[in-house]
Design a protein around this motif. Structure first.
Motif, PDB file in Angstrom:
ATOM      1  N   ASP A 626      30.139  60.478  17.431  1.00 34.40           N
ATOM      2  CA  ASP A 626      30.297  61.921  17.616  1.00 34.40           C
ATOM      3  C   ASP A 626      29.032  62.530  18.198  1.00 34.40           C
ATOM      4  O   ASP A 626      27.950  61.929  18.157  1.00 34.40           O
ATOM      5  CB  ASP A 626      30.573  62.606  16.268  1.00 34.40           C
ATOM      6  CG  ASP A 626      32.045  62.795  15.988  1.00 34.40           C
ATOM      7  OD1 ASP A 626      32.753  63.321  16.878  1.00 34.40           O
ATOM      8  OD2 ASP A 626      32.490  62.418  14.883  1.00 34.40           O
ATOM      9  N   SER A 630      31.783  67.151  20.132  1.00 29.54           N
ATOM     10  CA  SER A 630      33.010  66.477  19.686  1.00 29.54           C
ATOM     11  C   SER A 630      33.350  66.815  18.235  1.00 29.54           C
ATOM     12  O   SER A 630      34.519  66.791  17.842  1.00 29.54           O
ATOM     13  CB  SER A 630      32.890  64.968  19.874  1.00 29.54           C
ATOM     14  OG  SER A 630      31.932  64.414  19.002  1.00 29.54           O
ATOM     15  N   ARG A 633      36.116  69.343  17.080  1.00 31.08           N
ATOM     16  CA  ARG A 633      37.545  69.031  16.979  1.00 31.08           C
ATOM     17  C   ARG A 633      38.101  69.390  15.609  1.00 31.08           C
ATOM     18  O   ARG A 633      39.309  69.644  15.462  1.00 31.08           O
ATOM     19  CB  ARG A 633      37.773  67.542  17.256  1.00 31.08           C
ATOM     20  CG  ARG A 633      37.270  66.612  16.168  1.00 31.08           C
ATOM     21  CD  ARG A 633      37.396  65.145  16.563  1.00 31.08           C
ATOM     22  NE  ARG A 633      37.044  64.252  15.468  1.00 31.08           N
ATOM     23  CZ  ARG A 633      35.803  63.968  15.118  1.00 31.08           C
ATOM     24  NH1 ARG A 633      34.788  64.500  15.795  1.00 31.08           N
ATOM     25  NH2 ARG A 633      35.561  63.142  14.105  1.00 31.08           N
ATOM     26  N   ALA A 640      36.357  70.683  21.815  1.00 30.12           N
ATOM     27  CA  ALA A 640      35.673  69.401  21.615  1.00 30.12           C
ATOM     28  C   ALA A 640      35.811  68.440  22.781  1.00 30.12           C
ATOM     29  O   ALA A 640      34.984  67.545  22.942  1.00 30.12           O
ATOM     30  CB  ALA A 640      36.217  68.732  20.354  1.00 30.12           C
TER      31      ALA A 640
END
Length: 708
Positions: A626, A630, A633, A640
Motif C-alpha cells: 500500500d 491506495s 480505498r 485510491a
C-alpha cells in the motif's frame, strides 16, 4: 460449429433492416440533394459501404477460402487503403484533411464517424450483421441532415451522441461477453484448424496484414516444434506459477484470455493445448473496435500491427464527441448489467496471458489540429469512469482471485539480425530462475536494512531521487521487496516495492525510453512527497506540446499521479543482449524494466489485491503493498485507484549509484557507477563485462564508453 452459425438467428432477424440500409446508401451517388463538398464525403462512404457489403457476402458464402494469396492480399490492401500512409493525407479518415474540405467542426465530426465506420471490416469477417447495420443506419441519418442544407455541427454531434449512447447496451455488453466467453471462438478456430504453413490463414482474421505478419508467420514455420513448445511453456507455466506464488487457487478457474499479435499462431496453438492440459479453456478476444470500448493508446486483445500509427493517434480521443456526465453514468449502468448477465463466466475467469512484441521503428506523432481532444471536464469524467468501472469489474472478477502473465518477442522489423535476436530472446525468457532468486534475495537483504533508497544518474542523466520505504517491524518475517522471478512477469529479473509517498522526493530523468508505441526523449518527472509535480520532454520544439504528450500518455490525463512502484532490474543478460544487437532503445517496458532501476507512476504493484498476503520464496511476507493513496480505498475506492501503471527505466549505462540509506545514517552501496556491489550480487556484472567486450557495432561501443 461454424462461427457464422453463431450469428445466424440474429443476422436473420436484422437482414431486412440491413438490406434497406444498403439499398438507400447505394442511391447517394445518383442524388444531388447534398451540396458539395459534403456530397463527395457521402459518395466515399457509399463506396466503402459497397466494399463491406461485398466482403460480407464473400464471408457468408465461404468464398474467401478459395482465394489465392495474391487475391487475398489485394483485397486486404483495398479494404485498408484509405488509412495507409500513402493515402492518408487525402483521406476523410484524416481529421485535418476532412476539416480542410468540410470545415473545421463538421469535418472533425465526420472524420471521427468514418473512423468508427471502418470497424465494419472486422464485423463483416466475424459475421456480425447487427454492428454493420447500426453503422449504416446512422450514416443515413446524418445524410438526411445534409439533404436539408448544411446542418449545424451541433445537430451532427447530437446524432452521434445518441447513436453511441443508445447502442452502448449492444456494443459494451458484447465487449464484456467477448472478454469472458470461450464459446466466441472466431480466432481460436482459425488458429487450431488452419494449415499454418499456408499463410493465407492470416487474411481470415480481418486485420490489416503487413509484411511484418507475413514475415513473422513464415519465420515461426521454420522453428522446430520443440522450440515452439518451449516458447509456449515459458509463457503458460509462468502463468500457472503466478497462482502458486500468490497462493491463489487456479483449480477454481476455467478460462484464460490470450492476448497477442498476429504472426505467432504456432506458439499460440501450442499454448492453447498447454492451457487445456491445465483445465483452462482459452478466450481469444479481438482488441476493441468500438470507440465506446476503446482506451486511448491501449490494445487489450489480439490484433495485427497498425496500418498507420498516426491514424490511431489522431482518433484516440474520438469519444470526446459524446463523453459527458450522463453518458458516463449510462455506460457504467450498462457495464453493471453486462457483468451481472455474465457473472457465471466472470466467476471462472483466471485472468489474461499476454504476448507483447518489440522492434518497431520509433514513432513520433504529429499534432493533428482537427483531431478530437478531451476538455478538462472530460478528462475528469474519463478518469472517474476508469476508477468506477474497475470497482464494478473487481466485484465480479476479484483481483485477489486472478493472475496474469506477460512475455515479449521481437518482430522482423527489428532488423537483419532478427533470427539471432529472436533466439537470444527465447534464451532470456527461459533463464534459470533459481540462480536469480538467490541473487535477488541477497539484494533484498541489503535493501531491507534501509529507511530509503537514493538513486542517481551519470553520463548526462540528471536523476537524483530519494525513495522512502515502509518500516519493517520484524525483519525475520517481513520484507519490503518482492523477489520477482519467472512467473507472471517474463523475463525474470527484478525486485520491487510499493514505496511510501511522504519523503519520496527528487528528479527522474531518462535520455530515451519507449512507453507504449511512443519514444520519449529526455523525459523528466519531478516528485514531491511521492506525487508528480512537474514534467517535460524534448519530443517537440514547443515545451507545451511535450507536456501535453506526457499528460496524455503517461499521466493518462490526470493532473498528477503517485509513484506506485520502485524496482531494481537485475537482468544484465538482457541488457548485454540488447547492447550487442544495438536494440536497447527498441525494447518494450517488459524487458527494459529488468535492465536498471525503474519507477512506475500510477497505481501500486498490488492494486485491487492489497489485502491479500504476498510471500517471497524465503517465506517472508511482502508488507509494502500500500501507499498513502491506495489506503484511501477503505474510504472511497475512487480516490485510491487511477487505472494506470507506467514503468520508466533508467538503463545501466545512464545509472550512477543506488544506495540504501539506513535510519542510523549508514549508507550501504547497492550499485556503484552502474555496477552491482551489494554482497553476493557480483555475478550480475559478468553480462555487463560482456557488453564492454562487444565492439562489433556502434551501440556496443556507446555502452563501452559509458560504462568505462
Amino acid at each position: 460449429m461454424d462461427y457464422r452459425d453463431l450469428w445466424y438467428e440474429e443476422n436473420t432477424a436484422i437482414t431486412e433492416r440491413y438490406d434497406l440500409a444498403v439499398e438507400r446508401i447505394a442511391q447517394f451517388a445518383a442524388e444531388s440533394r447534398v451540396a458539395e463538398p459534403f456530397r463527395d464525403y457521402f459518395i466515399h462512404m457509399a463506396q466503402f459501404s459497397a466494399q463491406i457489403d461485398e466482403l460480407f457476402g464473400f464471408q457468408m458464402r465461404g468464398e474467401l477460402a478459395d482465394r489465392t494469396l495474391d487475391e487475398l492480399q489485394a483485397l486486404n490492401e483495398a479494404l485498408y487503403a484509405d488509412v495507409l500512409p500513402g493515402h492518408y493525407a487525402v483521406s476523410y479518415a484524416n481529421p485535418d484533411y476532412a476539416a480542410a474540405r468540410l470545415g473545421s467542426r463538421l469535418g472533425s465530426l465526420l472524420s471521427a464517424f468514418y473512423a468508427q465506420m471502418r470497424g465494419a471490416i472486422v464485423f463483416a469477417f466475424e459475421s456480425r450483421l447487427t454492428d454493420i447495420t447500426i453503422l449504416w443506419e446512422t450514416l443515413i441519418e446524418i445524410y438526411n441532415l445534409f439533404e436539408e442544407g448544411t446542418p449545424r455541427p451541433r445537430q451532427v454531434r447530437e446524432v452521434l451522441y445518441w447513436f453511441f449512447s443508445d447502442y452502448s447496451d449492444v456494443t459494451l455488453t458484447y465487449r464484456v461477453r467477448e472478454q469472458l466467453d470461450p464459446s466466441l471462438s472466431f480466432a481460436r478456430d482459425i488458429i487450431l484448424h488452419s494449415d499454418l504453413d499456408d499463410l493465407r490463414y492470416l487474411y481470415r482474421f480481418g486485420e490489416y496484414i503487413s509484411d511484418t505478419e507475413l514475415q513473422l508467420a513464415a519465420f515461426m514455420n521454420t522453428l522446430p516444434q520443440e522450440t515452439i513448445d518451449r516458447m509456449a511453456a515459458a509463457y503458460t507455466q509462468g502463468y500457472q506459477r503466478g497462482f502458486v506464488v500468490m497462493r491463489r487457487d487456479l483449480s477454481k478457474k476455467k478460462t484464460v484470455a490470450i492476448r497477442y499479435e498476429l504472426g505467432f499462431e504456432r506458439m499460440i496453438r501450442a499454448a492453447i493445448h498447454q492451457f487445456q492440459a491445465m483445465g483452462l479453456s482459452v478466450i481469444l478476444c479481438r482488441a476493441a473496435v468500438w470507440s465506446v470500448t476503446q482506451s486511448p493508446g491501449r490494445q487489450a486483445g489480439w490484433h495485427a500491427s497498425s496500418p498507420n500509427r498516426q491514424y490511431d493517434f489522431d482518433h484516440r480521443y474520438d469519444s470526446a464527441i459524446y463523453l459527458d456526465k450522463a453518458f458516463k453514468e449510462r455506460k457504467l449502468g450498462v457495464l453493471r448489467t453486462a457483468y451481472e448477465e455474465y457473472r457465471r463466466l466472470a466467476e471462472v475467469y483466471a485472468g489474461p496471458a499476454v504476448v507483447e512484441t518489440f522492434g518497431r521503428a520509433p514513432f513520433s506523432p504529429k499534432t493533428c489540429a482537427a483531431a478530437r481532444r478531451f476538455t478538462r471536464k472530460q478528462e475528469e469524467l474519463s478518469a472517474a469512469y476508469t476508477s468506477e468501472s474497475m470497482q464494478v469489474i473487481n466485484r465480479y472478477v476479484p483481483g485477489d482471485e486472478t493472475s496474469f502473465t506477460i512475455i515479449a518477442f521481437p518482430l522482423p522489423e527489428i532488423g537483419r539480425r532478427f533470427p539471432e535476436i529472436f533466439a537470444e530472446t527465447i534464451r532470456i525468457n527461459t533463464l534459470d530462475y533459481e540462480i536469480y532468486r538467490d541473487i535477488q534475495q541477497r539484494l533484498i537483504d541489503v535493501l531491507d536494512e534501509a529507511e530509503s533508497i537514493h538513486v542517481t544518474g551519470r553520463e548526462g542523466n540528471e536523476t537524483d531521487i530519494l525513495v522512502r520505504l515502509h518500516t519493517l517491524t520484524d525483519v525475520s518475517r517481513q520484507t519490503n521487496f518482492e523477489n520477482c522471478v519467472a512467473d507472471v512477469n517474463i523475463p525474470l529479473g527484478e525486485v520491487f516495492t510499493s514505496p511510501l509517498l511522504a519523503g519520496t522526493n527528487g528528479l527522474l530523468h531518462v535520455g530515451k525510453v519507449y512507453l507504449g508505441s511512443i519514444q520519449f526523449i529526455n523525459l523528466r518527472l519531478r516528485f514531491e512527497n511521492g506525487m508528480v509535480t512537474d514534467y517535460s520532454c524534448d519530443n517537440s520544439a514547443d515545451p507545451a506540446k511535450g507536456r501535453e504528450l506526457i499528460r496524455q500518455e503517461i499521466l493518462k490525463n490526470h493532473d498528477t499521479l503517485p509513484l506506485g512502484e520502485f524496482a531494481i532490474g537485475t537482468n544484465t543478460t538482457a541488457y548485454a543482449m540488447a547492447g550487442r544487437f544495438g536494440i536497447i532503445e527498441k525494447l518494450p517496458i517488459l524487458i527494459a524494466e529488468k535492465m536498471g532501476p525503474h519507477f512506475a507512476v500510477g497505481d501500486t504493484c498490488y492494486s485491487w489485491s492489497e489485502d491479500s498476503p504476498m510471500y517471497n520464496p524465503d517465506g517472508r511476507e511482502v508488507i509494502a503493498r500500500d501507499n498513502e493513496i491506495s489506503l484511501l480505498r477503505r474510504e472511497d475506492p475512487a480516490k485510491a485507484y487511477f487505472g494506470c501503471h507506467t514503468d520508466i527505466t533508467i538503463p545501466y549505462a545512464e545509472l550512477g549509484d543506488i544506495t540504501a540509506v539506513c535510519a542510523d545514517g549508514r549508507r550501504l552501496p547497492v550499485i556503484r557507477e552502474g555496477r552491482f556491489v551489494a554482497p553476493g550480487t557480483g555475478e550480475l556484472n559478468e553480462a555487463l563485462n560482456e557488453a564492454l567486450d562487444e565492439t562489433s557495432d556502434e551501440a556496443s561501443r556507446e555502452i563501452k564508453s559509458k560504462l568505462q
